[in-house]
Scaffold this motif. Structure first.
Motif, mmCIF file in Angstrom:
data_model
loop_
_atom_site.group_PDB
_atom_site.id
_atom_site.type_symbol
_atom_site.label_atom_id
_atom_site.label_comp_id
_atom_site.label_asym_id
_atom_site.label_seq_id
_atom_site.Cartn_x
_atom_site.Cartn_y
_atom_site.Cartn_z
ATOM 1 N N PHE A 1 116.974 67.576 114.960
ATOM 2 C CA PHE A 1 116.873 66.144 115.210
ATOM 3 C C PHE A 1 116.346 65.344 114.026
ATOM 4 C CE2 PHE A 1 116.786 68.148 119.413
ATOM 5 C CZ PHE A 1 117.934 67.577 119.926
ATOM 6 N N SER A 2 115.527 65.924 113.177
ATOM 7 C CA SER A 2 115.048 65.164 112.023
ATOM 8 C C SER A 2 115.991 65.384 110.842
ATOM 9 C CB SER A 2 113.625 65.577 111.647
ATOM 10 O OG SER A 2 113.618 66.799 110.954
ATOM 11 N N LYS A 3 116.025 64.415 109.941
ATOM 12 C CA LYS A 3 116.883 64.527 108.767
ATOM 13 C C LYS A 3 116.463 65.702 107.897
ATOM 14 C CE LYS A 3 118.078 59.677 108.721
ATOM 15 N NZ LYS A 3 117.951 58.382 108.065
ATOM 16 N N ASP A 4 115.151 65.932 107.780
ATOM 17 C CA ASP A 4 114.674 67.069 106.982
ATOM 18 C C ASP A 4 115.116 68.394 107.590
ATOM 19 O OD1 ASP A 4 113.439 65.854 104.794
ATOM 20 O OD2 ASP A 4 111.542 65.604 105.862
ATOM 21 N N ASP A 5 115.018 68.507 108.916
ATOM 22 C CA ASP A 5 115.453 69.743 109.581
ATOM 23 C C ASP A 5 116.954 69.970 109.401
ATOM 24 O OD1 ASP A 5 112.876 70.284 110.413
ATOM 25 O OD2 ASP A 5 113.199 69.633 112.492
ATOM 26 N N LYS A 6 117.736 68.890 109.524
ATOM 27 C CA LYS A 6 119.184 69.010 109.320
ATOM 28 C C LYS A 6 119.484 69.446 107.878
ATOM 29 C CE LYS A 6 120.970 65.775 112.783
ATOM 30 N NZ LYS A 6 121.762 66.680 113.585
ATOM 31 N N ALA A 7 118.781 68.840 106.923
ATOM 32 C CA ALA A 7 118.996 69.193 105.513
ATOM 33 C C ALA A 7 118.606 70.641 105.260
ATOM 34 C CB ALA A 7 118.202 68.255 104.610
ATOM 35 N N ASP A 8 117.485 71.075 105.823
ATOM 36 C CA ASP A 8 117.050 72.464 105.636
ATOM 37 C C ASP A 8 118.060 73.440 106.230
ATOM 38 O OD1 ASP A 8 114.771 71.569 104.336
ATOM 39 O OD2 ASP A 8 113.468 71.818 106.096
ATOM 40 N N TYR A 9 118.607 73.105 107.396
ATOM 41 C CA TYR A 9 119.591 73.985 108.011
ATOM 42 C C TYR A 9 120.887 74.004 107.195
ATOM 43 C CZ TYR A 9 122.206 76.541 111.507
ATOM 44 O OH TYR A 9 122.959 77.506 112.142
ATOM 45 N N GLN A 10 121.283 72.842 106.687
ATOM 46 C CA GLN A 10 122.480 72.804 105.851
ATOM 47 C C GLN A 10 122.263 73.613 104.574
ATOM 48 O OE1 GLN A 10 123.906 68.820 105.192
ATOM 49 N NE2 GLN A 10 124.559 68.592 107.311
ATOM 50 N N LYS A 11 121.063 73.569 104.029
ATOM 51 C CA LYS A 11 120.752 74.379 102.845
ATOM 52 C C LYS A 11 120.911 75.859 103.187
ATOM 53 C CE LYS A 11 117.169 75.635 99.597
ATOM 54 N NZ LYS A 11 115.776 75.551 99.198
ATOM 55 N N TYR A 12 120.394 76.260 104.347
ATOM 56 C CA TYR A 12 120.538 77.648 104.801
ATOM 57 C C TYR A 12 122.027 78.024 104.888
ATOM 58 C CZ TYR A 12 121.262 81.308 108.247
ATOM 59 O OH TYR A 12 121.722 82.421 108.912
ATOM 60 N N LEU A 13 122.845 77.102 105.408
ATOM 61 C CA LEU A 13 124.278 77.388 105.542
ATOM 62 C C LEU A 13 124.954 77.521 104.173
ATOM 63 C CD1 LEU A 13 125.220 75.114 108.584
ATOM 64 C CD2 LEU A 13 124.895 77.610 108.553
ATOM 65 N N VAL A 14 124.545 76.712 103.202
ATOM 66 C CA VAL A 14 125.089 76.843 101.840
ATOM 67 C C VAL A 14 124.724 78.216 101.285
ATOM 68 C CG1 VAL A 14 124.927 75.995 99.463
ATOM 69 C CG2 VAL A 14 125.111 74.370 101.356
#
Length: 161
Positions: free
Chosen positions: A53-66
């Protein structure tokens, strides 16, 4: 109705929960895979991203996916699955672009140095992976495209954050 949807989503997440193991890419998080993500895993990833739900959490998860997409690419090359190189290089650049665009769009300045460091590390890994192929081969060119994409997004991050 909302309760039914929530129960369904919770069941779906628990049912298709997966773990990754084996071949590690040398990243700070040691992302490891032993296969290329299948359709169910990709749907699970999309659902997990949606549930951040937070932008930081979304960014961290997207980093994990990269990181995971790079680990898959390394896995495909290490296990000599040449038929999957094009698909995995393309998927890696797509996730790289999505992550970079999200961070820039949301002005996540606090992530800038970590992203640039990660991209520099990824570039080195991809340059090493190129050595698995004949100079000038299609596979080497696909990896060069990924390296060029990293350079492009690094510049965009430097200029826009």
């Amino acid at each position: 109705m909302k309760q039914t949807i929530f129960i369904f989503l919770a069941f779906f997440i628990l049912l298709f929960r997966t773990t990754e193991n084996t071949l590690a890419v040398e990243t700070p998080q040691k992302t490891e895979v032993n296969h290329v993500a299948n359709v169910v895993e990709k749907l699970q990833e999309k659902l997990n991203l949606f549930l951040k739900f937070s932008k930081d959490d979304k960014a961290d998860y997207q980093k994990y996916l990269v990181e995971k997409r790079l680990a898959e690419l390394k896995y495909v090359i290490d296990t000599k699955q040449g038929n999957l190189v094009e698909e995995t290089t393309s998927r890696y650049t797509t996730y790289l672009g999505n992550y970079s665009s999200f961070v820039i769009k949301n002005k996540l300045i606090n992530k800038k140095e970590n992203i640039l460091s990660m991209y520099n590390n990824h570039q080195k890994i991809l340059e090493q992976l190129q050595n698995a192929f004949e100079p000038g081969s299609v596979f080497q060119m696909l990896l060069q495209h990924d390296i060029n994409t990293i350079k492009l997004f690094s510049t965009q991050i430097k200029d826009n954050l």
